[in-house]
Write an enzyme that holds these catalytic residues in place. Structure first.
Site, short mmCIF file in Angstrom:
data_model
loop_
_atom_site.label_atom_id
_atom_site.label_comp_id
_atom_site.label_asym_id
_atom_site.label_seq_id
_atom_site.Cartn_x
_atom_site.Cartn_y
_atom_site.Cartn_z
N ALA A 29 37.00 34.40 74.32
CA ALA A 29 36.27 34.73 75.54
C ALA A 29 34.79 34.99 75.25
CB ALA A 29 36.91 35.96 76.20
N ARG A 63 39.34 32.76 81.65
CA ARG A 63 38.14 33.48 81.23
C ARG A 63 37.37 32.78 80.12
NH1 ARG A 63 42.67 35.56 79.13
NH2 ARG A 63 42.76 36.02 76.91
N LYS A 75 40.10 25.84 69.30
CA LYS A 75 39.08 26.49 70.14
C LYS A 75 37.67 26.15 69.68
CE LYS A 75 41.60 30.51 71.89
NZ LYS A 75 41.64 31.99 71.99
N CYS A 112 60.46 58.39 64.47
CA CYS A 112 61.86 58.58 64.86
C CYS A 112 62.13 57.97 66.24
CB CYS A 112 62.25 60.05 64.82
SG CYS A 112 61.54 61.06 66.12
#
Length: 677
Positions: free
Chosen positions: A59, A106, A119, A223
């Site tokens: 972005a 976006r 990309k 836990c």
């Protein structure tokens, strides 16, 4: 006359200067006139010649790439590559990620037909179409230690400025360390929904990214993850931990064992008998027993079935044995109340869609790690799974630590056999491990086969069924396990604009900055503080809130009579050094003793420790180091410890030393550039 002449000369020079300035900001009838009429033509030429490294093409990366294209940063008519020297400048963009459909809302340089493609490559193509004078070098390489042969010494030295468009802290810290070492400016930014920030990092003028840390995220009690989940986030995080142990930690331990058995055993024995290490060794031995017999895809399916029974049936029965449904605390209150939901085991039904997905993804991940050809034939996987005989579960003896004042602090430990580290080490050395190849898998949310995300999705939802938690879809599992940060186009564009202003200011004031940092502290007091030219930014558009602050000066290390961290006095050599400073020591084929003697003679201090990264080269308190390493060349000791060759493109090693003076006061020193050839 002299006075008139002087005035006349000044007037003439002033007029010439004004004419020159007017000529520089004269409109050129080009797309850069907005910049030229404010900053001047020479400034635009500086932008054209910049070498910029843009790390990330998501972005923020898309917005930065678009900005650089519009400003003609790194433009010129000659094409360049990563190794090219060119006065016209180069924009290097790197990102090892690929485009997904969820990016399109976006990341505006991408379109639907680009889904699945790189990309960085697509972003580079898009900005080149807008500005064909732009010199862009697109890489699909992750920035990190493993790729320093690509992002090498000459690459970092060639850059004029670095721009981070990253989504994780580890990569940011790595890039920041490189910028500090090579004295390069870094423009750091990030977004989180409606929030965003910009940090300006200038060598010797500001703090670096690593000088300050964000507060740690709230963590889920252990836990809760292991025994008492009540939200789908808990089951996804637990699935992520299981993935890490099964497909990365254990295979990595086996890989290290296969690489150098004796060194592995030596390190294990040095760590001693701790419970975590014993569990790791048990897993390594169990896996090696399988690998050294007849390991086939059927074995992978069997391991998947065993994993199902262990996590969704046996562990649940064990927990209900430890804390029955009617278990009460000492005050008479029931244990299973509120957020503590009593779990129920799941039946192993091969017709269940979740169980099918679990078996397929788990068995294929095992196959991927241990070099077995994949199999996606669901009918075959289910037929094999049906025939696998599972040993009946036996209740195990456990040790329970229960703090009734803090029920988030419960530990349940199975009491194991009395084997110790030495027993396991002897068993390890008995394996014949010729021709074994192991491929540890680091979790990657964007991995092409989707096996990793599907494993998390199936495991988390099966555990959710155990605890009557609302299941989730694969996308939510991917977002949480992959720590995907939500992004808004509005926030991204604002942050890019704010960072862009700081980049322009840096280029404009560069000469002033270089002159300023050379001045002494006294001389700086008489000059305008160039730090005041720059602004860090924090925004939250949902409030709305916009905060601008002057970057902080670098932290200086000074002599102190008492240091809170060291709990005593410290001495800094040189006094007042910052993280940007480094010492340079050149000794051809220098040994550890050569370095110790040099530091002792020049600074009158004793060297206690010498390290390079995580490797300890010398510890004065270890007799073996004094005997075996003292007279060896430092670069040879480093190669011996790391089992790796040193980079061929540089003739030095970055060394850290821990020292003390004659009064045993701790001495702090900058990193050392140790030139050994």
């Amino acid at each position: 006359n002299g006075e008139n002449g002087e005035n006349g000369e000044n007037g003439e020079n002033g007029e010439n200067g004004e004419n020159t300035k007017n000529e520089d900001i004269k409109k050129q009838n080009c797309k850069n006139d907005n910049i030229i009429q404010i900053f001047g033509k020479k400034f635009q030429q500086k932008l054209n010649k910049l070498h910029v490294f843009l790390v990330g093409s998501g972005a923020l990366g898309c917005e930065y790439a678009k900005l650089f294209s519009l400003l003609d940063i790194c433009s010129g008519q000659d094409e360049c590559d990563i190794n090219g020297e060119n006065s016209k400048g180069v924009l290097t963009i790197t990102d090892n990620d690929h485009i997904e459909i969820s990016n399109l809302n976006r990341q505006f340089l991408f379109r639907r037909e680009h889904v699945g493609k790189s990309k960085s490559l697509i972003a580079s193509e898009a900005i080149k179409k807008k500005n064909n004078y732009l010199n862009v070098c697109a890489l699909e390489t992750k920035v990190g230690i493993e790729n320093e042969h690509i992002f090498n010494e000459s690459f970092w030295k060639r850059q004029n400025l670095i721009v981070n468009a990253l989504d994780n802290i580890q990569a940011r810290q790595y890039v920041d360390n490189k910028c500090v070492w090579y004295s390069k400016p870094l423009f750091e930014s990030g977004t989180l929904g409606t929030k965003g920030n910009v940090q300006v990092i200038i060598p010797f003028l500001t703090q670096s990214y690593n000088d300050s840390y964000d507060p740690p995220e709230d963590s889920i009690p252990l836990c809760t993850l292991k025994h008492f989940p009540y939200d789908i986030v808990h089951t996804i995080e637990y699935a992520r931990d299981i993935f890490q142990g099964l497909f990365y930690n254990t295979p990595l331990s086996i890989q290290q064992f296969l690489k150098d058995k004796n060194e592995f055993i030596k390190k294990i024995k040095e760590e001693g008998n701790n419970s975590g290490l014993l569990v790791t060794l048990k897993n390594v031995i169990k896996t090696l027993k399988e690998l050294t017999t007849d390991y086939t895809f059927k074995t992978c399916i069997k391991n998947a079935v065993d994993l199902f029974y262990t996590n969704f049936i046996n562990q649940i029965n064990q927990l209900l044995h430890t804390f029955p449904l009617d278990y009460k605390l000492s005050n008479g209150e029931y244990f299973w109340v509120g957020q503590k939901k009593p779990p129920m085991p799941i039946t192993f039904n091969v017709n269940d869609e979740l169980i099918k997905e679990f078996l397929k993804s788990t068995s294929n991940l095992y196959a991927q790690v241990y070099g077995i050809p994949p199999c996606f034939d669901m009918e075959y996987i289910l037929n094999v799974a049906k025939e696998i005989k599972v040993e009946p579960f036996k209740i195990q003896e456990t040790k329970v630590n229960l703090d009734e004042n803090n029920l988030n602090n419960i530990s349940i430990t199975v009491i194991e056999d009395d084997k110790i580290i030495t027993d396991y080490c002897n068993e390890l050395l008995g394996f014949v491990t010729d021709n074994l190849k192991i491929n540890p898998i680091e979790f990657d949310k964007d991995e092409k086969t989707n096996l990793q995300v599907n494993f998390i999705y199936a495991f988390a939802n099966l555990r959710a069924i155990n605890y009557k938690i609302e299941p989730c879809n694969p996308l939510k599992a991917k977002i949480i396990a992959g720590k995907i940060i939500p992004a808004l186009a509005t926030t991204t564009s604002i942050i890019t604009g704010l960072a862009g202003i700081e980049i322009l200011k840096y280029v404009y004031y560069l000469d002033d900055i270089l002159n300023y940092i050379k001045l002494t502290d006294e001389e700086k007091k008489k000059k305008k503080d160039v730090l005041s030219y720059f602004k860090n930014a924090f925004i939250n558009t949902s409030l709305p809130l916009f905060i601008f602050s002057e970057p902080m000066a670098p932290i200086k290390m000074h002599d102190k009579d008492y240091d809170e961290l060291m709990k005593g006095p410290i001495k800094a050599i040189p006094n007042g050094f910052t993280p940007w400073d480094k010492l340079e020591i050149s000794i051809k084929n220098g040994t550890i003793k050569n370095l110790i003697d040099y530091i002792n003679e020049k600074y009158n201090v004793d060297v206690n420790l010498i390290s390079v990264g995580n490797a300890c080269l010398y510890n004065c308190y270890l007799p073996a180091h004094n005997k075996e390493r003292l007279n060896k060349p430092i670069h040879e000791v480093l190669m011996q410890i790391t089992k790796e060759n040193l980079p061929t493109d540089r003739n030095y090693i970055v060394v850290e030393v821990s020292c003390s003076d004659q009064d045993l006061v701790d001495v702090l020193m900058p990193s050392i550039k140790f030139i050994y050839q």
